[in-house]
Design a protein around this motif. Sequence first.
Motif, mmCIF file in Angstrom:
data_model
loop_
_atom_site.group_PDB
_atom_site.id
_atom_site.type_symbol
_atom_site.label_atom_id
_atom_site.label_comp_id
_atom_site.label_asym_id
_atom_site.label_seq_id
_atom_site.Cartn_x
_atom_site.Cartn_y
_atom_site.Cartn_z
ATOM 1 N N PHE C 64 -2.448 -7.831 -2.474
ATOM 2 C CA PHE C 64 -3.050 -8.594 -1.379
ATOM 3 C C PHE C 64 -3.957 -7.677 -0.567
ATOM 4 N N LEU C 65 -5.264 -7.968 -0.609
ATOM 5 C CA LEU C 65 -6.247 -7.109 0.058
ATOM 6 C C LEU C 65 -6.592 -7.572 1.458
ATOM 7 N N GLY C 66 -6.427 -8.843 1.718
ATOM 8 C CA GLY C 66 -6.796 -9.402 3.012
ATOM 9 C C GLY C 66 -6.820 -10.908 2.860
ATOM 10 N N HIS C 67 -7.276 -11.558 3.902
ATOM 11 C CA HIS C 67 -7.213 -13.011 3.929
ATOM 12 C C HIS C 67 -7.766 -13.656 2.660
ATOM 13 N N GLU C 68 -6.896 -14.259 1.899
ATOM 14 C CA GLU C 68 -7.243 -14.955 0.657
ATOM 15 C C GLU C 68 -7.980 -14.084 -0.347
ATOM 16 N N MET C 70 -6.998 -11.491 -3.095
ATOM 17 C CA MET C 70 -5.884 -10.848 -3.813
ATOM 18 C C MET C 70 -6.102 -10.989 -5.309
#
Lengths: 478, 478, 353, 353
Positions: C64-68, C70
Amino acid sequence: MEGGPGARIREGDCAVLKRDEVFKAVSVLRRRKIIFEKQWFYLDNAIGHVYGTTFEVTSGGNLQPKQEVEETTTETKEAGTDNRNIVDDGKSQKLTHDDIKALKDKGIKGQEIVQQLIENSTTFRDKTEFAQDKYIKKKKKKYEAVITIVKPSTRILSTMYYAREPGKINHLRYDTLAQMLTLGNIHAGIKMIVMETCAGLVLGAVMERMGGYGSIIQMYPGGGPVRAATGCFGFPKAFFDNLHEFPLSKVQSLLSGTFTETLPAEPEENTLVEEDSNGLSEDKQQEPEEEPPPEAPMDINPTEERDAMDINAEDAEFKESKEKENKENVREKQIKQWERRKKLREAAALLREKNADGLIVASKFHPTPLLLSLLEFVAPSRPFVVYCQYKEPLLECYTKLRERGGVINLKLSETWLRNYQVLPDRSHPKLTMSGGGGYLLSGITVVPEKGRAECAHAEETKLEEPSSKRCKLQGLPC
Amino acid sequence: MEGGPGARIREGDCAVLKRDEVFKAVSVLRRRKIIFEKQWFYLDNAIGHVYGTTFEVTSGGNLQPKQEVEETTTETKEAGTDNRNIVDDGKSQKLTHDDIKALKDKGIKGQEIVQQLIENSTTFRDKTEFAQDKYIKKKKKKYEAVITIVKPSTRILSTMYYAREPGKINHLRYDTLAQMLTLGNIHAGIKMIVMETCAGLVLGAVMERMGGYGSIIQMYPGGGPVRAATGCFGFPKAFFDNLHEFPLSKVQSLLSGTFTETLPAEPEENTLVEEDSNGLSEDKQQEPEEEPPPEAPMDINPTEERDAMDINAEDAEFKESKEKENKENVREKQIKQWERRKKLREAAALLREKNADGLIVASKFHPTPLLLSLLEFVAPSRPFVVYCQYKEPLLECYTKLRERGGVINLKLSETWLRNYQVLPDRSHPKLTMSGGGGYLLSGITVVPEKGRAECAHAEETKLEEPSSKRCKLQGLPC
Amino acid sequence: MGLRDECAAGDGCMLRWDCGHSGLRGTGASTELWVTSSANYRIVTMSFVEYGDTIKDGDTAIVFLGHESMFPVKVQHGTVTQTKYGVIRHSTDLIGKKYGSKVTCSKGGWVFILHPTPELWTMNLPHRTQILYSTDISIITMMLELKPGSIVCESGTGSGSLSHALIRTVAPTGHLYTVEFHQQRAEKAREEFREHGVEHLVTVTNQDVCKNGFGVSNIADAVFLDIPSPWEAIGHAKSALKAEGGRICSFSPCIEQVQRTCLAMEEYGFTEINTLEILLRVYNVKTISLQIPDLGKAAEDNSSTGFDSSNPSHQGSPCANLQQGTVQFKSGVPLREVVGHTGYLTFATKSLV
Amino acid sequence: MGLRDECAAGDGCMLRWDCGHSGLRGTGASTELWVTSSANYRIVTMSFVEYGDTIKDGDTAIVFLGHESMFPVKVQHGTVTQTKYGVIRHSTDLIGKKYGSKVTCSKGGWVFILHPTPELWTMNLPHRTQILYSTDISIITMMLELKPGSIVCESGTGSGSLSHALIRTVAPTGHLYTVEFHQQRAEKAREEFREHGVEHLVTVTNQDVCKNGFGVSNIADAVFLDIPSPWEAIGHAKSALKAEGGRICSFSPCIEQVQRTCLAMEEYGFTEINTLEILLRVYNVKTISLQIPDLGKAAEDNSSTGFDSSNPSHQGSPCANLQQGTVQFKSGVPLREVVGHTGYLTFATKSLV
């Protein structure tokens, strides 16, 4: 699995009556008068039939399995091409109200009455085919007393509650409940925390999806958990073995580590135990094996729609069970108290592990304090879902959760649901739809960081909430 | 009426270019390069053709009326029945990028390029008919340079602004604007107050609906009214004869009766006059008879979408016109100042009558103070409509208006708009839709009561707002 | 958004059944049931139908890299994964860590490693076809009355988005029979189910459901159809369902498909035929500032603050007019463009006659 | 909600053109245009296309009782109107009063008297058919590009809901040709237009538009269809429209009608064919109170307030638990059940060839 297709209606079952789109949950009891959609009847004859059977109400309130569920066919399917020649003078029906009443009193079946109405309408043949169908449908609905008895399920009970008693379930629409179960990744074998004031409907839905595998801790406000709707599902007794409950009012002391110390001796604890035993006695009522659920849960006047904010509903139920209890044997009560205390400790122990696989909240309370404390009991990398009837409290909850940290992928959403009429040459969305099904805030827990600003990763913060970059050192406000 | 169907494209006109669903407003000028949808061309050849004509861009950027707007027909309409045999290896197209470029450089028309692409696709014939159509449409869009020149209208300009520069019109969706015009009962012969910061689009829409009959007072913040979009409508000059403007910053003094006294001499007034003349010079630019509107209004980079809250846009425009003005003759300026002052007095006189037939507000400002003061200028039994991009300020506005009294039938609403694809056997709602078009608060003025509690009539209050019964003696908070 | 670092099919990843894992917390009768019906267990490292606490070799995890933003990763000793924040070394950065941990990449940026769920998979899976998303999946699951132990038939398998969600819901005692007519896709789905530790819960068949049906009869509690001509498969759906009855759902993007399907359902004696559509609205939580307009002063407070007296520097500057107060509030703002249609869902009941 | 105190058709109400009224505020060229094209003026008391200030004998006024509770009334000397708040005497309570006034009824309750508008009429008119409401009317008016001077054709007239709105928009120099195949309805519409002072702006024809068209050719800027088989009238619509082109709109509740209509429009060479649907969402503004849950106390503040110490009266009373704080906020709450569908609107352009 028990209760799948093909199951038969047994005495003591929880069943759901269905007529068109209207549902009602009842207990199957002999010699008990049921009133449903302005018809009264007895369920005695239904016992032994398979769930899903359609019955017709005959004279004397007896149910008789319906032979063919075919459409009324007008012998002469003559139809006008448009309605330009129809003058509406209110005199097109030659049968009077008295005529119809006489037919009914003679025990003439609904289907025949409808046929007579058609034959005595002067304008029926001039109506367009569409208008004829509409007319037949309307009259059928009025005069044919047909009901189907179906097996309860989340689909049926959530639809029923939303239609009949939305105030009791905080206006949680069935499709919103469906989202919660999926977003919460509810499945067999998990350990769930459920905090709801939806009459036990959400709890029941979670139990159905877990199929008796895993464990549930129900958090409850006030005197005890409300499980009126849970009882309507007709779950096997074993499903309740791993259902625990824990009072909201003890959450802070559990979190601060003072809960075990105060448990055994303090007077406060007496109170607690009494409350819990009440909770249990109500709980027990809902287990069909011991005592079938009374018809009461869904038998209130449907026009009297309680407000979601009404806090008296539970009190009333509590007082009722309290009076009943006063008549009970003191000895029995003490044994129950001991059992309750044991279960309370078990629930506390389960929570204390802080490794729940998810959290579902759907209540009349402000969600923020609930989330901030109950998320402490959830393991990292697990989903949580909060329902609220209104959007505003979830905006605040969102903001507070971002300040707290330890959660990612926060999403505030709503679903629109639209039903369709699909008929040859007459397909369109239904003319009415629900105005709103409530709002959901969902997210995923992560390992909380200690002493590190949650917003150190600038890009992350930006991605998560572009407009409001409130930064704060992680500190738990509860 | 001028500019109806059949009108011809003239030099100096305001026209709108259209390709599929994309619009762009331009001035029709000779020897001026236009860039639209990645194509460049000159409008010279379009002059003299009727509005609604479709042109193809040929080599050298010349427009040539398109002969037939027929679908590309594949000679062999062979289609596969499903896509099970298609293996996607990215090698199905035999024409390379260089091949295509070479075709284009040779001046081959877009339609022919698409045909060649189809012939060189190894998988085209195996695709289902649906997939074939999709493929053709996609390629046509890419290679066929076809544009239609249409006459501007509220329909076209509001659609264009919403698609290209929503930030400039506070994200006011075209159907929401349509509601405002109807709820406001905009029609010929009325006296309207318009307060908008939507680049003059709302003003233009009101002017179109009034057709030059009646009068409009535009309230404006800052240095002068912005009418960039108003100019795109191409209204006849006479439409501007009864268009007045009045600065927001003078509203309180007008209401308190101090406005006339301070008008002639004070230094503050000088400021005002200068501001107004700027406003006018900009205004004048938009009148096609005097000076055609520059392409600029819609010619900014479409990816750079300004935020609705951005207050710098107006400053920039103001400064620009200011610089221009500095070169103008001082004498001319003084005459204009005098004219402006005269118009300001006329506008003040019109407002002072307090008999406007309606009020339309659509701005970036908080609506409550605007409504509370501007409603004072509206006659009783007249509609008013306020637009806001967000719901929250209108909730507050609703509450404040109910406290104020003198308004009934308050309604907070929003519209949902959904477009459909209707094609044989492939009909469904479009796959994307607008998330929101903004909110409207509308109501009707009534004769205000003096010194009487607005909530004396208990039933009325209850009917008007069931949950919140705030009672207050009528007193104007502005 | 494709699957990265894939463990190629048949490269001998050791799969084992993780007994130490606390996925099954039920006691007594429940546990017995589980064990009784689990004859076809494979030994797997992890499973989409059971939570684990720590990341293990062979797991499919979500980065998960950030909001939505991934992507999924197949965890393997000695492997590295590139992200925009730098490299993640599986042996040292992932294996043995807790799911939900923050992992710092080589460039100093960090990511979260999440336990896979059918919903995260739906957001990250490699698209071989158009897929069903969680909003539709939710209502399908509820309206088909699925729960542990249910037997479900599905066609087509497609990219397996719905399949994973169905398997999750019917586990540990139910089964999914999924039919896919495209051979490549069927094989890829089988491979994914194996990698995700759910192959004992699903049977993938490569055939044309309209011609050959689901390959089973009278055993399903529910049937789901997402094929171009669902009306041609209604008869097969009916025979796959239990004799005593069950539920059916058909997903179609176009109304004409729905019309034909409803007619076919009626013809085959299905009842409670109900078509609906569900759409998700996501709101961005934003802090909005609105300016308070400058309406000037009334006569009474002529002497109070304002640009006339307090800002005598340059007359005619309109900026001064705009030095106003603002009001701030939180708002849930809809996205500018949202999904306007996925498909129509038609549900019906096979009644006992 | 029917029309009350109707002035029966042909009973000799004097109609006159009210010249003293300030409805037309345009000057110069505008006014001239108005006068030029107004050869067919009737002398009327009031008009739906022009505001008046005071209530006059012969006016149609709207009696507003409360939120969305209102009805139209024909003002006549000597007449009385019954309301739930008591009687309204027209001569003393209405005539000469300002529109927008509060009128006290005989029982002491009061009502507001409103100037009629097409929108108020739509909310209060006697239904002879299903009608179009203001939400659809708004988008129809804009998408047909109607404005003063436009010539519009409409079929069917129905209850005249849309007709009034169209007339309002095209006045004073435009015209509405409306065709209604039901004779009773056509006559009633004519009567209403006369009573509402707009008959000079409208021509009502009683015929079948699918067979006989609109009775005009090559003069319309726009055509609107709300009939069961719009596809049968597309040819007539095309010939009613100006040779140079114009806009068309068809309203149909069912998608099958839309499909046929779109095909017919394409066949007749219409372009820009676009089908849409618009729905109104009304929000009730409510003050909501949410309870703050009682989570008990942590160890540190064990001695602070709470029912254990402060409410020693009765142990075990759960009410005490509920004596919590609440949070209040304003919310725009959607109605529980709303209009889910009125019809599909299909717009198209007649292009010049």
